[in-house]
Design a protein around this motif. Structure first.
Motif, PDB file in Angstrom:
ATOM      1  N   GLU A 115       7.265   3.279  -3.389  1.00 45.70           N
ATOM      2  CA  GLU A 115       5.889   3.266  -4.214  1.00 45.70           C
ATOM      3  C   GLU A 115       6.213   3.508  -5.540  1.00 45.70           C
ATOM      4  O   GLU A 115       7.476   3.594  -6.070  1.00 45.70           O
TER       5      GLU A 115
ATOM      6  N   ARG B 271     -10.804   0.567   6.285  1.00 44.35           N
ATOM      7  CA  ARG B 271     -10.195   1.859   7.006  1.00 44.35           C
ATOM      8  C   ARG B 271     -11.573   2.748   7.215  1.00 44.35           C
ATOM      9  O   ARG B 271     -12.420   3.057   6.546  1.00 44.35           O
TER      10      ARG B 271
ATOM     11  N   ASP C 190      -9.704   3.348  -0.863  1.00 48.14           N
ATOM     12  CA  ASP C 190      -8.642   4.055  -1.207  1.00 48.14           C
ATOM     13  C   ASP C 190      -8.707   5.334  -2.088  1.00 48.14           C
ATOM     14  O   ASP C 190      -7.860   5.952  -1.824  1.00 48.14           O
TER      15      ASP C 190
ATOM     16  N   LYS D  30      -4.279   6.622   1.069  1.00 53.75           N
ATOM     17  CA  LYS D  30      -3.736   6.244   2.051  1.00 53.75           C
ATOM     18  C   LYS D  30      -2.521   7.198   2.628  1.00 53.75           C
ATOM     19  O   LYS D  30      -2.306   7.055   3.645  1.00 53.75           O
ATOM     20  N   GLN D  31      -2.254   8.135   1.830  1.00 47.80           N
ATOM     21  CA  GLN D  31      -1.157   9.096   2.314  1.00 47.80           C
ATOM     22  C   GLN D  31      -1.863   9.911   3.894  1.00 47.80           C
ATOM     23  O   GLN D  31      -1.018  10.494   4.541  1.00 47.80           O
TER      24      GLN D  31
ATOM     25  N   GLN E 272      -0.506   1.863  -5.168  1.00 43.63           N
ATOM     26  CA  GLN E 272       0.959   1.649  -5.135  1.00 43.63           C
ATOM     27  C   GLN E 272       1.584   2.934  -5.300  1.00 43.63           C
ATOM     28  O   GLN E 272       2.921   2.789  -5.737  1.00 43.63           O
ATOM     29  N   GLY E 273       0.805   3.893  -5.170  1.00 44.35           N
ATOM     30  CA  GLY E 273       1.550   5.334  -5.609  1.00 44.35           C
ATOM     31  C   GLY E 273       0.526   6.070  -6.565  1.00 44.35           C
ATOM     32  O   GLY E 273      -0.090   5.220  -7.448  1.00 44.35           O
TER      33      GLY E 273
ATOM     34  N   LEU F 177       0.835  -1.341  -0.172  1.00 46.13           N
ATOM     35  CA  LEU F 177      -0.081  -0.096   0.038  1.00 46.13           C
ATOM     36  C   LEU F 177       0.909   1.064   0.069  1.00 46.13           C
ATOM     37  O   LEU F 177       0.371   2.388   0.073  1.00 46.13           O
ATOM     38  N   ALA F 178       2.106   1.006  -0.062  1.00 46.99           N
ATOM     39  CA  ALA F 178       2.969   2.146  -0.521  1.00 46.99           C
ATOM     40  C   ALA F 178       2.753   3.614   0.452  1.00 46.99           C
ATOM     41  O   ALA F 178       2.678   4.537   0.172  1.00 46.99           O
ATOM     42  N   MET F 179       2.781   2.803   1.973  1.00 50.06           N
ATOM     43  CA  MET F 179       2.726   4.030   2.950  1.00 50.06           C
ATOM     44  C   MET F 179       3.972   4.490   3.445  1.00 50.06           C
ATOM     45  O   MET F 179       4.276   5.648   4.124  1.00 50.06           O
TER      46      MET F 179
ATOM     47  N   LYS G 137      -2.089   8.360   8.239  1.00 46.07           N
ATOM     48  CA  LYS G 137      -1.095   8.414   8.981  1.00 46.07           C
ATOM     49  C   LYS G 137      -1.273   9.257  10.388  1.00 46.07           C
ATOM     50  O   LYS G 137      -0.712   9.298  11.374  1.00 46.07           O
TER      51      LYS G 137
END
Ligand code: SF4
Lengths: 421, 203
Positions: free
Chosen positions: A373, B83, B22, B27-28, A392-393, A367-369, B31
């Motif tokens: 990525e 999520r 997603d 996902k960024q 993946q980015g 998941l490229a966190m 965090k």
């Protein structure tokens, strides 16, 4: 004995369900007891925050096993984490576990790794248990005959505070796979074939019980891969009964169809549109041969295919090859134990000699966190479980493959029909 | 959680199937360690251009859909990762109602836990609602949870099904944990028995 015989008549799901019912009253969702609660750094902090705000406590700290996997770097782990947000998340996890007396395999712990790889390694899940985790791939643990499913963060908080979850009973679907797998065909290919057949929403509302000789023939690792992917078919969980193996022959289930599908091949308007969108995103032209598509990055790892057997089979294919020019190939073990085992068997050398990067464990490209990525337009062959846009980015293009396929693609620089190897 | 009241509001349309979590919250943004403030990142990768400006092509950026609390969307909404940031982002952005033919299980559950009413309708009904919005962007629908009804100006209203337990919690804004803890005696009794049967799990 009589009670046992009666129990044998129910499905495995029903047996687990019945033995975990704490409250079942009309007008209310039944309350199910939870034996094991798995945790990682991304979906738990807000649950701890909620618990604190409401002045509640963790009911059974011993029922919890926590790891750090989603945000952890897979190289230079001795250096401070560069991304300040990831750093905060990791520190918060450590504080929360410490304050509540929970068992945590932190980033530097030799037991560290992807939660769904670590948990079976340590025998934390047993047949017949109810297991939850704030992560959809919790279904992995169905391989052990445990009812294991993903939950949201407010449910994480609920389980911490009460050790139970209000649940609706699912329907059960039996998937029978008979026969025997050919040399490089794997559990991953069965999983992709099932998803291809019933669709990504085909299992919605169901718990899938996998039966049949091909399933019994699978190793535990293979069963984990299979159950891990149950969620990709929309199911709540996957289950494999712990039973003995028999052998039959599988009539060659294909995993990659020969060509890129064309929108015209779908009768349904919605599907046609979806196909057009997918082709545009993926930068693919209809009817291109899969084996003509080049790859930029190859990833072997994740909780789907980051176990020892995955690296064994990939190493077998990678042995004596070289990663094609312009291709980056990452081998990311699912845990430090997997990493060590692979190193003991000399697999790391095979990968490194072939030009692969041999990394520390974590979710990584799945998941490229963590900084691993794809950049826009790059294409991957990945052993993870999801090919959603941007997973993946941003702008990255993901093709899901088995470990053997991934290794073959790395050497060739394009996809390969593994059956012809 | 705030009680869910009868309201009327702009209904925004996303004529797409399989909108996954997603995309709902890339996902960024996972965090963060807080549970508020995700609304500004909702649909980030679709909603913004690479330079951070609004993507005019993206449906929710249409001026007519500003302030919408109702989201009408295609099949299998909320599929993908579990999520809960997805419903947080949706609620924080301002939506409290989603109308679709189907949802991913985990996402569906998470909606109700975060005060979002997720309504299931048949394909034909959904097509009518979509057509009504397309014909009149900015149209306001009324949602009446008490009577399980959606009312639209063009008469495409309908009655929907909802689990009575979920309905009660939404209407009263009751938190799930509080409800469960009413049964704490039964949980304790179960644990006593559990400990006797599987003592090694308690070591
Ligand atoms: S490897 Fe991928 S699917 Fe598995 S837990 Fe990590 S991010 Fe989730």
């Amino acid at each position: 004995m009589q009670a046992l015989e009666y129990a044998m008549k129910k499905t495995m799901y029903e047996k687990i369900w019945d033995s975990h019912l704490v409250v079942d009253e009309a007008g209310q969702a039944p309350l199910l007891y939870v034996d094991r609660h798995l945790m990682h750094e991304v979906t738990s902090p807000q649950a701890f925050e909620g618990l604190k705000i409401s002045g509640r406590k963790v009911r059974n700290p011993h029922s919890i096993l926590a790891t750090m996997d989603h945000c952890v770097p897979t190289k230079n782990r001795h250096l401070p984490i560069a991304d300040p947000i990831a750093k905060k998340q990791i520190e918060t996890m450590a504080d929360n576990c410490h304050e509540n007396g929970l068992n945590l395999y932190d980033m530097k712990n030799p037991n560290n790794g992807v939660i769904h790889v670590v948990v079976p390694e340590h025998g934390f899940v047993h047949p017949g248990m109810v297991v939850v985790c704030g992560d959809s791939h919790t279904a992995t643990h169905g391989a052990f005959g445990a009812l294991a499913f993903g939950i949201g963060t407010s449910e994480v908080e609920h389980v911490m505070a009460t050790q139970t979850l209000p649940q609706k009973k699912s329907k059960t679907m039996q998937v029978v796979v008979n026969g025997s797998l050919s040399k490089y065909a794997s559990a991953k290919d069965i999983a992709l074939a099932i998803t291809g057949k019933i669709g990504t929403a085909g299992g919605t509302g169901y718990v899938i019980e996998y039966t049949g000789s091909a399933i019994r023939e699978l190793s535990m690792e293979g069963r984990m891969t299979l159950c891990n992917m149950a969620i990709e078919a929309g199911a709540r969980a996957g289950l494999v009964a712990p039973d003995e193996k028999t052998y039959e022959y599988l009539k060659g289930r294909e995993f990659v169809d020969g060509v890129v599908p064309s929108p015209e091949s779908f009768a349904d308007e919605g599907k046609r549109k979806a196909c057009e969108g997918a082709l545009a995103y993926m930068g693919l032209t209809a009817n291109t041969k899969i084996t003509d598509i080049p790859v930029d990055l190859v990833f072997i790892g994740s909780c789907t295919n980051g176990r020892i057997e995955d690296f064994r089979i990939a190493a077998e294919v990678a042995k004596g090859t070289k990663v094609a020019p312009g291709v980056t190939a990452l081998a990311v073990p699912g845990s430090y134990h997997v990493k060590k085992q692979a190193e003991d068997e000399g697999l790391d050398k095979i990968f490194i000699e072939a030009g692969w990067e041999w990394r520390d464990p974590g979710c990584s490209m799945c998941l490229a966190m963590n900084g691993d990525e794809l950049t826009k337009g790059q294409r991957s062959a990945s052993t993870s479980n999801r090919n959603f846009e941007g997973r993946q980015g941003k702008g990255g293009r993901t093709h899901l493959v088995s470990p053997a396929m991934a290794a073959a693609a790395a050497a060739a620089g394009h996809f390969v029909d593994i059956r012809t190897l | 959680m705030e009680p869910y009241l009868k309201h009327d509001s702009v209904a925004a349309l996303m004529d797409r199937s399989n909108v996954d979590t997603d995309q709902i919250i890339p996902k960024q943004f996972l965090k963060k360690v807080e549970r508020s403030g995700f609304g500004i990142h909702l649909f980030h990768d679709w909603r913004f251009n690479d330079d951070g400006t609004d993507n005019a092509e993206f449906e929710l950026n249409k001026p007519a859909f500003k302030g919408a609390r109702i989201l009408v969307a295609g099949d299998n909404f909320g599929c993908g990762s579990s999520r809960e940031h997805a419903p947080w982002a949706i609620a924080d952005y301002g939506f409290n109602t989603i109308i679709s033919t189907s949802y991913a299980d985990i996402f569906y559950n998470n909606c109700f836990k975060n005060g979002i009413l997720a309504i299931r309708v048949g394909q034909e009904q959904l097509d009518k609602l979509m057509a009504e919005i397309n014909a009149n962007e900015g149209v306001r629908f009324t949602v009446d949870l008490e009577n399980q009804q959606v009312i639209t100006p063009a008469g495409n209203g309908f009655t929907f099904e909802i689990d009575p337990f979920r309905k009660g919690n939404l209407l009263s804004g009751l938190d799930d944990i509080g409800l469960t803890l009413k049964h704490v005696d039964k949980i304790s009794a179960y644990e006593v028995q559990h400990k006797q049967t599987f003592p090694w799990l308690w070591a």
